[in-house]
Write a protein that holds these residues in place. Structure first.
Motif, PDB file in Angstrom:
ATOM      1  N   PHE A 173      15.777   6.972 -15.347  1.00  0.00           N
ATOM      2  CA  PHE A 173      16.820   6.209 -14.659  1.00  0.00           C
ATOM      3  C   PHE A 173      17.184   6.879 -13.328  1.00  0.00           C
ATOM      4  N   VAL A 174      17.236   8.211 -13.332  1.00  0.00           N
ATOM      5  CA  VAL A 174      17.543   8.919 -12.096  1.00  0.00           C
ATOM      6  C   VAL A 174      16.431   8.698 -11.067  1.00  0.00           C
ATOM      7  N   ALA A 175      15.179   8.745 -11.521  1.00  0.00           N
ATOM      8  CA  ALA A 175      14.055   8.528 -10.608  1.00  0.00           C
ATOM      9  C   ALA A 175      14.088   7.118 -10.024  1.00  0.00           C
ATOM     10  N   LYS A 176      14.414   6.140 -10.843  1.00  0.00           N
ATOM     11  CA  LYS A 176      14.498   4.763 -10.342  1.00  0.00           C
ATOM     12  C   LYS A 176      15.640   4.621  -9.351  1.00  0.00           C
ATOM     13  N   ALA A 177      16.770   5.256  -9.619  1.00  0.00           N
ATOM     14  CA  ALA A 177      17.901   5.195  -8.694  1.00  0.00           C
ATOM     15  C   ALA A 177      17.556   5.870  -7.367  1.00  0.00           C
ATOM     16  N   VAL A 178      16.818   6.964  -7.399  1.00  0.00           N
ATOM     17  CA  VAL A 178      16.418   7.652  -6.169  1.00  0.00           C
ATOM     18  C   VAL A 178      15.527   6.750  -5.324  1.00  0.00           C
ATOM     19  N   CYS A 179      14.571   6.073  -5.951  1.00  0.00           N
ATOM     20  CA  CYS A 179      13.663   5.201  -5.204  1.00  0.00           C
ATOM     21  C   CYS A 179      14.413   4.036  -4.559  1.00  0.00           C
ATOM     22  N   LEU A 180      15.389   3.474  -5.269  1.00  0.00           N
ATOM     23  CA  LEU A 180      16.159   2.369  -4.708  1.00  0.00           C
ATOM     24  C   LEU A 180      17.072   2.845  -3.575  1.00  0.00           C
ATOM     25  N   ALA A 181      17.713   3.996  -3.759  1.00  0.00           N
ATOM     26  CA  ALA A 181      18.609   4.513  -2.725  1.00  0.00           C
ATOM     27  C   ALA A 181      17.843   4.951  -1.488  1.00  0.00           C
ATOM     28  N   ALA A 182      16.587   5.392  -1.639  1.00  0.00           N
ATOM     29  CA  ALA A 182      15.801   5.819  -0.487  1.00  0.00           C
ATOM     30  C   ALA A 182      15.469   4.654   0.438  1.00  0.00           C
ATOM     31  N   ARG A 183      15.456   3.442  -0.078  1.00  0.00           N
ATOM     32  CA  ARG A 183      15.221   2.275   0.780  1.00  0.00           C
ATOM     33  C   ARG A 183      16.381   2.088   1.760  1.00  0.00           C
ATOM     34  N   ARG A 184      17.579   2.400   1.320  1.00  0.00           N
ATOM     35  CA  ARG A 184      18.756   2.232   2.176  1.00  0.00           C
ATOM     36  C   ARG A 184      18.969   3.426   3.102  1.00  0.00           C
ATOM     37  N   THR A 185      18.400   4.575   2.743  1.00  0.00           N
ATOM     38  CA  THR A 185      18.507   5.773   3.586  1.00  0.00           C
ATOM     39  C   THR A 185      17.115   6.376   3.735  1.00  0.00           C
ATOM     40  N   PRO A 186      16.293   5.840   4.628  1.00  0.00           N
ATOM     41  CA  PRO A 186      14.906   6.317   4.746  1.00  0.00           C
ATOM     42  C   PRO A 186      14.801   7.744   5.277  1.00  0.00           C
ATOM     43  N   GLU A 187      15.879   8.298   5.815  1.00  0.00           N
ATOM     44  CA  GLU A 187      15.805   9.662   6.357  1.00  0.00           C
ATOM     45  C   GLU A 187      15.513  10.699   5.267  1.00  0.00           C
ATOM     46  N   VAL A 188      15.885  10.423   4.008  1.00  0.00           N
ATOM     47  CA  VAL A 188      15.644  11.394   2.944  1.00  0.00           C
ATOM     48  C   VAL A 188      14.181  11.376   2.499  1.00  0.00           C
ATOM     49  N   ASN A 189      13.443  10.351   2.905  1.00  0.00           N
ATOM     50  CA  ASN A 189      12.032  10.242   2.553  1.00  0.00           C
ATOM     51  C   ASN A 189      11.193  10.410   3.836  1.00  0.00           C
ATOM     52  N   ALA A 190      11.413  11.533   4.501  1.00  0.00           N
ATOM     53  CA  ALA A 190      10.784  11.780   5.804  1.00  0.00           C
ATOM     54  C   ALA A 190      10.336  13.223   5.894  1.00  0.00           C
ATOM     55  N   HIS A 191       9.725  13.552   7.018  1.00  0.00           N
ATOM     56  CA  HIS A 191       9.175  14.895   7.234  1.00  0.00           C
ATOM     57  C   HIS A 191       9.411  15.309   8.680  1.00  0.00           C
ATOM     58  N   TRP A 192       9.856  16.542   8.872  1.00  0.00           N
ATOM     59  CA  TRP A 192      10.083  17.108  10.198  1.00  0.00           C
ATOM     60  C   TRP A 192       8.793  17.759  10.673  1.00  0.00           C
TER      61      TRP A 192
END
Length: 506
Positions: A337-356
C-alpha cells in the motif's frame, strides 16, 4: 592448450570481486557453461560459467580472496592444439649480442639500434675543480676550488674525477663548491666538512656542530633555558624542564611555567579493552554500501521531514482484500500500500522522481518510477528494484515485492536489478523502530522510511480513540526538491494511506 579464465565484469563498472566458493577442483573435467565458482561483487552474488571445455589444471585464486577484474582465476587444459612457436630471430654472429646485453664491440643491443659503450659516458670538465681528498669517498664528492681562481697546479681546464668506492660504485659523482668570491686556493674549513677519521666521507656533506650547548652527559640535545632559581624550583618539585613549555622571551622557562606544568592534569591512559577483538576485512556489499552512503551524505544536501499517519482505513482495506479470491494467493503487506501511494503521489510531484546531473548541469525527470526496496540480507544492505512500479496494480506490486524480497534474502539478486533506481523505500518498522533519518540512495532525489505500525491514542472527531498509526520520514535532495515540493509529496502519501479512496479522485 592451457587457457586461463580471467575475472569478468559481471556488472556495470565493477572493478573487483571475491571468490566465495569453488565448485571444481584441480583434475576435474569441465564443460562449456558449467558453473565453476560463485563470486560476490559489490552488488550481488553471481555464479560464473566456464567458457572452455577441458581439465582443470589449477585454481589461481583461493576461496575468500578478492581479485581485480581481468585477473586470471583458473587454468584449464583444453583439447585445442597450441599454436606453433614463432621462429627465433637470427643472431648476428658479428656482434653476438642479444637484446639488453653487451656485444663484442662493447655496445648494448636495444630495440632501436645500439646504445653507448658501457662506462664511456663522461661529464664535461668543470673549471677550477680541486682534486678529491685522500681516502674512501664513497659518495664521490670533491671540494671545488674558488670560482675564477687558479688552482695550485695552475690547471684551469681539468677536473679531478669523482672518487670511486672499492666496489667500483660511483655513488654520487657530485662536486661540492667552496666559496665563490675567495681568491685563495686553500680549502675553507668553515664551509667544507672535514673527513671522518680514516678519510671516509660517505655522505659527501659537511658535518655541522650541534646548534646549541651540549648537555653534560655528552649528547647534543638542547638544554632548556631557565635561571638558577627556576632550575632549583623544578628540581625541588621533581619537574623535568625539558617537558615544560616556555613562555618567556627567547624561550626562557619562568617560575609560572613550572607551576603551570605541575598544576596541569596528567593525561589519562586509555582503558584497555577486556575480552577478545575480532577484525573483518571491508569488502563486498559492506564496502559498496559505505562508499555509497558517504558519497550521498557529503554530496546531496539532505532534508528530512516526518509525518504521523492514521492508517486504520488502509489496514481495514487490506483485511477485506485478503479475504477475496483475487488476493488469496498473494502476500498483501502494508508495504504494498505504501509503494502504491508513493507511485501515485510521484505523479503530482515529479521532482521526487528525478536525478541531479552535475556533469551536464541538468535535472533529469523520469516518466517511470523504478522503485527500490531496501532489503537487509545476510550479505548486507542491498536495494533491488521494481521496474516501472507506477504501471503495476496493487496486486502486481504485492507479487513483485514478495518475489523481490525472497530473491534478495537468498542472495540471488542479479546485478541488473540493483541499478537504475529513481526512488527508494526503506521499511525500518519491521525492526520495531518508529522512524529514522534515511540517507538518499546515490543518484536519486528522495527516500521514504516507513516506521512501525502500532495502536496509538489518536484524536478522532474531538474524542480520544485508539487507532493504527505509522510514522513516515522523507529525506530529499534540497538541490532539486524544495521544501514545498517535499512537504506536498509526503502529505499526499499520508493522505492516501489515511483514506485509500482518494486514489479514485487523482
Amino acid at each position: 592448450m592451457l587457457r586461463e579464465f580471467a575475472m569478468p565484469d559481471v556488472g556495470e563498472g565493477l572493478t573487483e570481486a571475491e571468490v566465495v566458493t569453488w565448485n571444481v577442483n584441480p583434475g576435474d573435467t569441465v564443460t562449456v557453461n558449467q558453473i565453476i565458482c560463485e563470486i560476490e561483487t559489490a552488488k550481488a552474488a553471481v555464479e560464473l560459467p566456464c567458457p572452455y571445455a577441458g581439465t582443470v589444471v589449477d585454481l589461481l585464486v583461493k576461496t575468500g580472496e578478492t581479485v581485480a577484474v581481468g585477473s586470471p582465476i583458473i587454468a584449464i587444459e583444453t583439447a585445442e592444439a597450441a599454436p606453433a612457436p614463432a621462429p627465433a630471430a637470427p643472431v648476428d654472429d658479428e656482434k653476438g649480442a642479444k637484446i639488453g646485453e653487451a656485444g663484442k664491440d662493447g655496445r648494448i643491443a636495444t630495440l632501436v639500434g645500439y646504445g653507448p659503450r658501457p662506462g664511456s659516458v663522461t661529464r664535461r670538465p668543470r673549471r677550477g675543480a680541486a682534486a678529491p681528498a685522500a681516502g674512501d669517498q664513497a659518495s664521490g664528492t670533491a671540494d671545488r676550488a674558488p670560482s675564477g681562481s687558479a688552482s695550485p697546479g695552475g690547471d684551469h681546464g681539468q677536473m679531478a674525477p669523482a672518487a670511486v668506492a672499492p666496489d667500483g660504485d660511483r655513488r654520487s659523482g657530485t662536486v661540492d663548491r667552496a666559496s665563490h668570491d675567495s681568491a685563495s686556493p686553500s680549502v675553507d674549513h668553515d664551509r667544507v666538512g672535514a673527513a671522518a677519521p680514516g678519510g671516509d666521507q660517505r655522505s659527501g656533506t659537511a658535518s655541522r656542530p650541534p646548534s646549541g650547548p651540549a648537555s653534560p652527559n655528552g649528547d647534543h640535545g638542547l638544554v632548556p633555558l631557565a635561571k638558577p632559581p627556576v632550575r632549583k624550583l623544578a628540581r625541588d618539585l621533581g619537574v623535568d624542564l625539558r617537558t615544560v613549555v616556555p613562555s618567556g622571551a627567547g624561550g626562557v622557562i619562568t617560575r609560572e611555567d613550572v607551576h603551570a606544568h605541575v598544576a596541569a592534569p596528567e593525561p589519562v591512559a586509555a582503558p584497555v579493552a577486556s575480552g577478545g577483538v575480532r577484525r573483518e576485512p571491508i569488502r563486498g556489499v559492506r564496502k559498496a554500501t559505505a562508499a555509497a552512503v558517504v558519497s550521498s551524505a557529503f554530496t546531496a544536501p539532505h532534508v528530512t521531514e516526518f509525518l504521523a499517519v492514521d492508517i486504520t482505513a488502509t489496514m481495514d482495506l487490506r483485511e477485506r482484500l485478503r479475504a477475496t479470491r483475487e488476493y488469496s494467493d498473494v502476500k498483501l503487506t502494508p508495504l504494498a500500500f505504501v509503494a502504491k501511494a508513493v507511485c501515485l503521489a510521484a505523479r503530482r510531484t515529479p521532482e521526487v522522481n528525478a536525478h541531479w546531473d552535475e556533469a551536464a548541469g541538468e535535472i533529469v525527470y523520469y516518466d517511470r518510477v523504478q522503485l527500490g526496496i531496501a532489503a537487509a540480507t545476510p550479505r548486507g544492505l542491498i536495494v533491488p528494484k521494481v521496474r516501472d512500479a507506477d504501471t503495476l496494480t496493487l496486486r502486481e506490486l504485492a507479487g513483485a515485492l514478495g518475489g523481490l524480497t525472497a530473491t534478495a534474502r537468498s542472495g540471488k539478486t542479479p546485478p541488473a536489478d540493483l541499478m537504475g533506481g529513481t526512488f527508494t523505500i526503506t521499511n525500518v518498522g519491521v525492526f520495531g523502530v518508529d522512524t529514522g533519518t534515511p540517507i538518499i540512495n546515490p543518484g536519486e532525489a528522495a527516500i521514504l522510511a516507513v516506521g512501525a505500525i502500532k495502536p496509538t491514542p489518536w484524536v478522532v472527531d474531538g474524542e480520544l480513540a485508539v487507532r493504527t498509526v505509522c510514522q513516515l520520514a522523507l529525506s530529499f535532495d534540497h538541490r532539486l526538491v524544495d521544501g514545498e515540493q517535499g512537504s506536498r509529496f509526503l502529505a499526499d502519501v499520508g493522505a492516501l494511506l489515511t483514506d485509500p479512496g482518494l486514489a479514485l479522485t487523482w
